[in-house]
Write an enzyme that holds these catalytic residues in place. Structure first.
Site: not given
Length: 608
Positions: A2, A27, A73, A102-103, A481, A485, A488, A504, A603
């Site tokens: 946020c 963000r 967010w 925020n939080g 990674e 990506k 995401e 396995h 973000k």
């Protein structure tokens, strides 16, 4: 996550607030809003983008010289207009208090129940509205003293900005566990969660400390600590990368940032003449001499950079290294070695889980800490003994690219420095690795030139819903990674495994419909990896292989090969991750997703 912007001025500050929200869009958010105190409280909110909020404001003649704005967010309550900030609280039918937050407030249900019993009506499902009503209930005519009392009731993490109808040209802010800054200018002052929001308005910034409450007025700001005592905080001149929001010739910020990686790595290496402890701070010589192991704490992409560094630190510096997911580490009881160097990694330096894990590690008795971070003024850098700044510049795209490769660069510098101090790196090896690092930007340019070939692959990937990624040794984290990506930004389900683990369990997933991306550098594990690839082909899987130029691999039925220009030894992960970034980007582009703002993601993750 946020974003907060607030301003007190003698001019209409609505354009400033909206511009600040645009600068904070990177963000991540799912709703936004703005409110002014102009002889009464007025607000506009939207579950669309800031551009839609701006149209709403323009149509309504919205204006004022004191205001607060927010990008949200969602945590408590779905993305909906009634849950969007700012939140108001009324008394006797008149809106008196406006607030953004925020939080996460952990005891909001207790406060909500108490206030409902007193007659307050809740219009949202958020924890934030409980703060607004609490401030209203406690309001005594002085907003500063009211907020100071109210925040002592709150458990959790927060950054808030509050104004009251009866006190025009005044905003009070407070922070605990979430970043909040003050911006200073002549006859106008600002609050924000990020210096980026104020680029173009001021570069004079104060970073509030934990528990601070700030009184923002036209004639200046006054800051009070958690004990309500007046304090002075250092004013810093901060260049907030205002040019970073310009796309230039690129379609998305992610694409721009992928192509900025040669420059970002060059900047990260600026001034590096050798592997010397003082690269990490004046105390580094003594700290490095006192350690016998490394503990890396990080989340997400930064965690994968730490996993890669483990291979380097153990093979080159002979230092036992453990890598922990910060959000898990903070809730378990690990064995503690006070002589371990705690390394925390974060793009923003404000990642809540990593900051909490760092604090926990210190409480457990760890004496030495180092941060690898892209923001020199962040909480993480301020709270560690040593630091190295990656100098990637502002990263706007939610999916990290240049932050990752510059983290790897910094972690290799750390590895080589520790190896040299421990007598594991002679002058010839040092010269070789320095030369290799300096050549990285040029080598990356050659990798970026492979984009047209990767675009052709992305057209096939765009029609898939699942993918596997394989790697071995220090390229296994790179496979992780790459899978991250892809999932995401394209929303394709992707998993990564060490290639030797195929038999396995994961091999059961392989069919003709399963693309299998393989990171295949020409290293000592290449023959083992080729055997794993044959296991995939025997089950009809389609292999997409990123090999090195000197490998003997070539395309054939069911095997698609792109060769990187050269093998780069221990630094190969920095090169091999770039085509994986491009594959994810172009696959998402082909699927028509919102590349820079993927759904449900933020973000800077500043809440738990």
């Amino acid at each position: 996550m946020c974003g907060i912007v607030g301003a007190v001025a003698q001019r209409n500050i609505v354009p400033i607030l909206l511009e600040g929200l645009k600068r904070l869009e990177y963000r991540g958010y799912d709703s936004c809003g703005v409110a002014v105190n102009n002889g009464g409280l007025k607000r506009a909110r939207s579950v669309s983008r800031v551009a839609e909020l701006e149209r709403q404001v323009d149509d309504s003649g919205f204006a004022g010289n004191t205001g607060i704005a927010h990008t949200r967010w969602a945590t408590h309550g779905v993305p909906a207009t009634n849950n969007a900030h700012p939140h108001f609280s009324a008394r006797d039918g008149e809106q008196r208090i406006g607030l953004v937050h925020n939080g996460i407030i952990e005891n909001y249900e207790e406060i909500r129940t108490e206030l409902k019993a007193l007659g307050y009506v809740f219009e949202s499902q958020t924890d934030t509205e409980a703060i607004a009503h609490l401030v209203n209930h406690m309001y005594d005519g002085d907003l500063l003293s009211t907020v100071q009392k109210a925040v002592k009731r709150l458990h959790g993490a927060f950054a808030i900005a509050v104004f009251a109808k009866d006190e025009p040209q005044r905003i009070v802010g407070a922070r605990l566990g979430c970043p909040l800054i003050v911006g200073l200018c002549d006859n106008e002052n600002f609050l924000a969660s990020d210096a980026m929001a104020l680029a173009g308005s001021t570069d004079q910034i104060i970073y509030l400390e934990e528990g601070d409450v700030v009184d923002v007025r036209l004639d200046g700001v006054r800051i009070y600590d958690r004990d309500d005592q007046p304090v002075e905080r250092r004013v810093q001149t901060v260049q907030a990368y205002s040019g970073a929001i310009e796309l230039g010739p690129y379609r998305h910020y992610m694409q721009k940032e992928i192509f900025e990686q040669p420059r970002a790595i060059s900047d990260t290496l600026e001034g590096v003449l050798g592997f010397a402890p003082d690269l990490f701070g004046p105390k580094a010589q003594d700290v490095f001499a006192d350690i016998d192991s490394v503990l890396i704490l990080a989340c997400g992409t930064s965690y994968y950079s730490g996993m890669t560094a483990k291979y380097w630190l153990e093979s080159l510096a002979n230092l036992p290294t453990s890598v922990e997911i910060a959000s898990e580490y903070r809730y378990r009881k690990p064995a503690v070695n006070p002589k371990a160097l705690v390394v925390v990694i974060s793009q923003s330096g404000e990642t809540a889980d990593t900051l909490a894990a760092l604090k926990y590690a210190k409480e457990l008795g760890h004496r030495h800490s180092l941060s690898i971070c892209n923001v020199g003024t962040s909480a993480m850098v301020r709270e560690t003994e040593l630091s190295y700044l990656t100098r990637a510049g502002a990263e706007i795209g939610v999916a990290s690219t240049k932050a990752f490769t510059t983290q790897l660069t910094a972690l290799f510098l750390l590895t080589a420095t520790l190896a040299k101090m421990r007598g594991k790196l002679d002058a010839e090896a040092e010269a070789f690795y320095l030369k290799s690092l300096r050549h990285l930007p040029t080598a990356l340019q050659s990798v970026l030139a492979l984009e047209p070939h990767i675009i052709a692959w992305s057209e096939a990937f765009a029609r898939k819903e699942n993918a596997l990624f394989l790697g071995r040794g220090l390229h296994y984290p790179i496979a992780l990674e790459g899978a991250l990506k892809l999932k995401e930004i394209s929303y394709i389900h992707a998993e990564a495994y060490p290639a030797g683990e195929l038999k396995h369990g994961p091999l059961a997933l392989v069919t003709e419909e399963m693309p299998v991306v393989t990171v295949a550098p020409n290293d000592t594990l290449i023959e083992k990896l080729k055997s794993n690839m044959q296991e995939v082909r025997a089950r009809g899987g389609q292999l997409y292989v990123f090999a090195d130029g000197d490998s003997q691999m070539s395309s054939s039925e069911g095997i698609h090969v792109i060769r990187l220009p050269e093998h780069y030894g221990l630094l190969s992960p920095i090169l091999h991750v770039v085509p994986l970034q491009l594959l994810a980007y172009h696959t998402a582009l082909a699927r028509g997703t919102d590349v820079d703002k993927p759904r449900n993601l933020a973000k800077s993750v500043t809440v738990e």
